[in-house]
Design a protein around this motif. Structure first.
Motif, PDB file in Angstrom:
ATOM      1  N   VAL A  24     -15.432  -4.690   0.550  1.00 36.34           N
ATOM      2  CA  VAL A  24     -14.701  -3.301   0.494  1.00 36.34           C
ATOM      3  C   VAL A  24     -13.120  -3.549   0.005  1.00 36.34           C
ATOM      4  O   VAL A  24     -12.394  -4.192   0.629  1.00 36.34           O
ATOM      5  N   LYS A  25     -12.810  -2.673  -1.143  1.00 38.67           N
ATOM      6  CA  LYS A  25     -11.510  -2.982  -1.802  1.00 38.67           C
ATOM      7  C   LYS A  25     -10.373  -2.046  -1.164  1.00 38.67           C
ATOM      8  O   LYS A  25      -9.226  -2.378  -1.105  1.00 38.67           O
ATOM      9  N   MET A  26     -10.815  -1.155  -0.980  1.00 35.47           N
ATOM     10  CA  MET A  26      -9.518   0.021  -0.567  1.00 35.47           C
ATOM     11  C   MET A  26     -10.194   1.132   0.557  1.00 35.47           C
ATOM     12  O   MET A  26     -11.461   1.186   0.666  1.00 35.47           O
ATOM     13  N   PRO A  27      -9.279   1.481   1.493  1.00 39.78           N
ATOM     14  CA  PRO A  27      -9.777   2.639   2.409  1.00 39.78           C
ATOM     15  C   PRO A  27      -9.752   3.689   1.817  1.00 39.78           C
ATOM     16  O   PRO A  27      -9.348   4.030   0.580  1.00 39.78           O
ATOM     17  N   THR A  28     -10.183   4.815   2.578  1.00 39.20           N
ATOM     18  CA  THR A  28     -10.280   5.996   1.913  1.00 39.20           C
ATOM     19  C   THR A  28      -8.941   6.543   1.302  1.00 39.20           C
ATOM     20  O   THR A  28      -7.972   6.467   1.776  1.00 39.20           O
ATOM     21  N   GLN A  29      -9.003   7.080   0.089  1.00 42.10           N
ATOM     22  CA  GLN A  29      -7.973   7.430  -0.614  1.00 42.10           C
ATOM     23  C   GLN A  29      -7.099   8.737  -0.012  1.00 42.10           C
ATOM     24  O   GLN A  29      -7.468   9.440   0.568  1.00 42.10           O
ATOM     25  N   ILE A  73       0.724  -1.308  -0.112  1.00 41.40           N
ATOM     26  CA  ILE A  73      -0.149  -0.136  -0.008  1.00 41.40           C
ATOM     27  C   ILE A  73       0.837   1.280  -0.034  1.00 41.40           C
ATOM     28  O   ILE A  73       0.454   2.138  -0.480  1.00 41.40           O
ATOM     29  N   SER A  74       2.089   1.072   0.437  1.00 44.34           N
ATOM     30  CA  SER A  74       2.956   2.356   0.250  1.00 44.34           C
ATOM     31  C   SER A  74       3.690   2.635  -1.089  1.00 44.34           C
ATOM     32  O   SER A  74       4.360   3.560  -1.147  1.00 44.34           O
ATOM     33  N   ALA A  75       3.503   1.735  -1.929  1.00 47.77           N
ATOM     34  CA  ALA A  75       3.823   1.869  -3.402  1.00 47.77           C
ATOM     35  C   ALA A  75       5.413   2.399  -3.462  1.00 47.77           C
ATOM     36  O   ALA A  75       5.727   3.175  -4.099  1.00 47.77           O
ATOM     37  N   GLY A  76       6.060   1.609  -2.389  1.00 45.19           N
ATOM     38  CA  GLY A  76       7.580   1.490  -2.538  1.00 45.19           C
ATOM     39  C   GLY A  76       7.987   2.598  -1.654  1.00 45.19           C
ATOM     40  O   GLY A  76       9.313   2.860  -1.453  1.00 45.19           O
ATOM     41  N   ALA A  77       7.160   3.336  -0.963  1.00 44.45           N
ATOM     42  CA  ALA A  77       7.942   4.404   0.029  1.00 44.45           C
ATOM     43  C   ALA A  77       8.487   3.808   1.094  1.00 44.45           C
ATOM     44  O   ALA A  77       9.356   4.547   1.649  1.00 44.45           O
ATOM     45  N   GLU A  78       7.951   2.606   1.550  1.00 44.88           N
ATOM     46  CA  GLU A  78       8.814   1.897   2.696  1.00 44.88           C
ATOM     47  C   GLU A  78       9.773   1.001   2.255  1.00 44.88           C
ATOM     48  O   GLU A  78       9.205   0.421   1.100  1.00 44.88           O
ATOM     49  N   SER A  79      10.746   0.725   2.648  1.00 47.42           N
ATOM     50  CA  SER A  79      11.578  -0.494   2.462  1.00 47.42           C
ATOM     51  C   SER A  79      11.049  -1.952   2.644  1.00 47.42           C
ATOM     52  O   SER A  79      11.411  -2.655   1.885  1.00 47.42           O
ATOM     53  N   ILE A  80      10.109  -2.101   3.480  1.00 53.65           N
ATOM     54  CA  ILE A  80       9.495  -3.287   3.674  1.00 53.65           C
ATOM     55  C   ILE A  80       7.956  -3.161   3.097  1.00 53.65           C
ATOM     56  O   ILE A  80       7.345  -2.203   3.451  1.00 53.65           O
ATOM     57  N   PRO A  81       7.545  -3.893   2.400  1.00 53.91           N
ATOM     58  CA  PRO A  81       6.045  -3.922   1.643  1.00 53.91           C
ATOM     59  C   PRO A  81       5.066  -3.887   2.963  1.00 53.91           C
ATOM     60  O   PRO A  81       5.200  -4.606   3.645  1.00 53.91           O
ATOM     61  N   VAL A  82       4.041  -2.961   2.573  1.00 53.87           N
ATOM     62  CA  VAL A  82       2.980  -2.935   3.578  1.00 53.87           C
ATOM     63  C   VAL A  82       1.689  -3.656   2.767  1.00 53.87           C
ATOM     64  O   VAL A  82       1.053  -2.760   1.978  1.00 53.87           O
ATOM     65  N   SER A  83       1.340  -4.788   3.259  1.00 50.45           N
ATOM     66  CA  SER A  83       0.074  -5.484   2.473  1.00 50.45           C
ATOM     67  C   SER A  83      -1.236  -4.992   2.976  1.00 50.45           C
ATOM     68  O   SER A  83      -1.375  -4.392   3.945  1.00 50.45           O
ATOM     69  N   LEU A  84      -2.263  -4.976   2.224  1.00 54.03           N
ATOM     70  CA  LEU A  84      -3.450  -4.578   2.262  1.00 54.03           C
ATOM     71  C   LEU A  84      -4.540  -5.772   2.117  1.00 54.03           C
ATOM     72  O   LEU A  84      -4.659  -6.471   1.221  1.00 54.03           O
TER      73      LEU A  84
END
Length: 664
Positions: free
Chosen positions: A399-404, A381-392
């Protein structure tokens, strides 16, 4: 000795002569071979510089006392120590009947002596401080969830402080190579422990899935008494004879990966010089722990199982997971590679218990990428902003996504304040060294390095001063913990009734940095407007938060007015952050009245300006897949107005036994 699991395959029927185990004579026939003399425990398998550690007292001579009927009391199994087998030392056989009451003539339990140096005195004084922390004699014998959490928190706070003193070379008498052993002995000597009454079955206050980073933690909460031995046993008095039953085992985890069924353990018995270099393997003997397991296989009593898992952070360390109650289903003998015969015990998990070890196995598969995570929406969900991926992940609804929002790992538009005197950061040439008062950043922390060598926060402080971009120390300096980003595999997941939440796929140790609260810094005047617009992602340092004690108790180390005693934050200015449009994983953390993490103000300098941040740390050990929560606090205006302001608060759904009903 802590023994690992053996092969997971059970030998075919008839291939093994079980008479060597199953046709053992009853315990009373073995009484004449038991030594009545006190024997010194073996010195093998203990860390250099330490004598053996016996949480429940070293073996002592047991007097022969007459029972109510005049019969002699048989010598307990703990009175026998085989000089040939140092690894099978049983440290915690205790003379108790099944009710847990002490038997007539049994030696009193007392903390054992140790060669560990004390901070200020050569001998460890024994005085009861249990009342200071609200631990009554009853709670010392039989605990509760709150009592277990309290004892573990006191232990780890003291251990962290000892590590801090050791790394700064501030110990007056030598060094402490094992701060966990020192902390455990100190607490035991002062009556700070719980569940001292040994028992078969569950331990009050210890929940399935709880994790422990030190074997001594198992001791002080009564889950497993021996600090080194893999089998804990209880000497009980039955209707016709006395016998010894196994009450818990610690699996070393060496062979856990070979087990296809996470609810089955093939446990290897004690002794025989196995897993020892340059020593000939000999047949294991049916005594002490092995005999206790054999008796339990006949009695079918419940046995607590603690599994040792390798720590992903420290390859030489283990994390211990309480996996619940098992029963011994079968036992046999098989030949080991070294030629000696070993006892094997098949333990099967009792049905209807919450998952523990099975969760760890699933997480390992998810992190390796096979099989694909059920309900996975996004891999990062961080789109590469974090060195370790954050899964959703969403396994609850459609519900597919949290608020943008825009993922941002720190603060946008941070406020700063000018320093009273110009500063260019510390002048350390490599990394800041604990105890070095020439380091200006250490001086700002009142002379104490705020973190241990492995990056664990020692204690809550009014402000933690970290090294910043203007400091000359290396970027990997241990005093930049909150600036290094995520260090654990995080997962944003959909909860059943509280929207999205946050949890970790990795185990987290108490005091570990989680993340900072990222977002846009806003003015106090805009907060009411944001709330009216439905902004639920506001972090406000001016709120009133529940008080709690997390630091060590100075009296345990006979320290007077230490720097770490004050846990009240001293904010140079209010910090209010909105994560509605910009933020990181912290925006997904829900409120709880019994939180798993807490926030700590952290400050560091850049261009002669100081910037304030809110960093989150683990309040206690957090097992994998446990939701990360913190206390949202109450608005000061609501607190001042009293009960009428409750209408503006939100209903709390944390489900904690300490739930206050509302927050905000």
């Amino acid at each position: 000795m802590e023994e690992g699991l053996g092969q997971t395959s059970v030998p075919p029927q008839g291939s093994i002569d079980k008479s060597r185990i199953l046709d053992v004579k009853p315990l009373r026939s073995l009484i004449p071979i038991f030594s009545m003399a006190s024997q010194a425990p073996p010195s093998a398998q203990y860390p250099s510089g330490f004598s053996p550690f016996f949480p429940f007292g070293a073996p002592q001579q047991t007097p022969t006392a007459g029972t109510a009927k005049g019969a002699a009391t048989p010598a307990p199994l703990r009175a026998y120590r085989s000089p040939l087998d140092a690894d099978s030392t049983m440290e915690a056989f205790t003379d108790q009947d099944i009710s847990g009451k002490k038997r007539s003539g049994s030696p009193h339990l007392r903390p054992a002596k140790s060669s560990i140096n004390k901070l200020k005195k050569s001998q460890e004084p024994s005085f009861d401080l249990g009342d200071l922390f609200g631990i009554s004699p009853t709670q010392r014998d039989d605990g509760s969830r709150d009592m277990v959490n309290l004892v573990l928190m006191l232990f780890d706070a003291l251990r962290r402080r000892l590590c801090q003193l050791e790394e700064a070379n501030e110990l007056s008498l030598g060094s402490i190579k094992r701060a966990d052993l020192k902390a455990c002995k100190t607490l035991m000597a002062r009556g700070i422990r719980t569940n001292m009454r040994k028992r078969v079955g569950s331990v009050p206050g210890v929940e399935i899935g709880d994790i422990f980073f030190f074997r001594t933690e198992l001791c002080i909460v009564g889950l497993h008494s021996p600090s080194m031995g893999g089998i804990d046993a209880l000497h009980v008095r039955g209707e016709f004879e006395a016998e010894t039953l196994a009450v818990s085992i610690v699996s070393s985890g060496e062979y856990d990966d070979d087990a296809e069924d996470s609810d089955v353990i093939i446990y290897t018995g004690q002794g025989g010089n196995f897993f020892k270099k340059d020593k000939h393997a000999i047949d294991q003997k049916l005594h002490r722990g092995n005999l206790a397991l054999d008796r339990s296989s006949r009695q079918h009593n419940e046995v607590r199982v603690i599994r040792g898992m390798r720590d992903g952070v420290s390859v030489n360390s283990k994390i211990y997971v309480y996996d619940g109650l098992y029963k011994i289903q079968d036992s046999w003998i098989e030949k080991a590679k070294g030629g000696g015969g070993v006892f094997k015990y098949k333990l099967v998990r009792m049905p209807g218990q919450p998952s523990a070890f099975a969760v760890w196995k699933s997480v390992q598969k998810w992190k390796s990428g096979s099989p694909e995570r059920t309900g996975l929406i996004l891999a990062d969900i961080s789109a590469g902003a974090e060195s370790i991926p954050v899964s959703l992940v969403n396994e609850v609804d459609n519900v597919k996504m949290p608020t943008q929002f825009n993922y941002f790992h720190s603060l946008r538009h941070p406020k700063s304040f000018s320093l009273m005197q110009p500063s260019h950061g510390c002048a350390c040439t490599k990394a800041c060294v604990p105890g070095d008062l020439n380091c200006s950043c250490i001086r700002r922390n009142e002379g104490d390095f705020p973190y241990t060598g492995n990056g664990i926060l020692v204690g809550r402080k009014q402000l933690v001063h970290e090294c910043g971009p203007t400091c000359q120390c290396f970027p990997n300096c241990k005093n930049r913990v909150s600036q290094t980003g995520l260090k654990h595999h995080m997962e944003v997941f959909k909860t059943k009734d509280r929207g999205w939440g946050l949890r970790s796929l990795d185990p987290i140790r108490a005091g570990t940095f989680i993340c900072e609260y990222a977002g846009e810094v806003v003015d106090r005047a805009k907060v009411s407007h944001l709330v009216r617009e439905g902004d639920e992602y506001v972090f406000d340092t001016t709120r009133i938060y529940s008080q709690f004690k997390w630091n060590y108790e100075p009296r345990l180390l006979e320290e007077i007015d230490p720097n770490d005693s004050n846990e009240d934050y001293a904010m140079p200015y209010p910090l209010i952050i909105s994560a509605k449009n910009f933020g990181n994983v912290a925006r997904f953390m829900n409120h709880s009245c019994s939180p798993t993490v807490f926030w700590q103000p952290v400050i560091y300098e850049e261009n002669n300006q100081s910037y304030l941040h809110a960093a989150f740390f683990a309040l206690r050990h957090i097992p994998p897949m446990t939701e990360l929560t913190y206390d949202y606090g109450f608005a000061r205006s609501d607190h001042a107005e009293g009960s009428s302001a409750v209408k503006g608060r939100k209903k709390c759904l944390c489900g904690s036994s300490k739930c206050q009903g509302s927050f905000g």
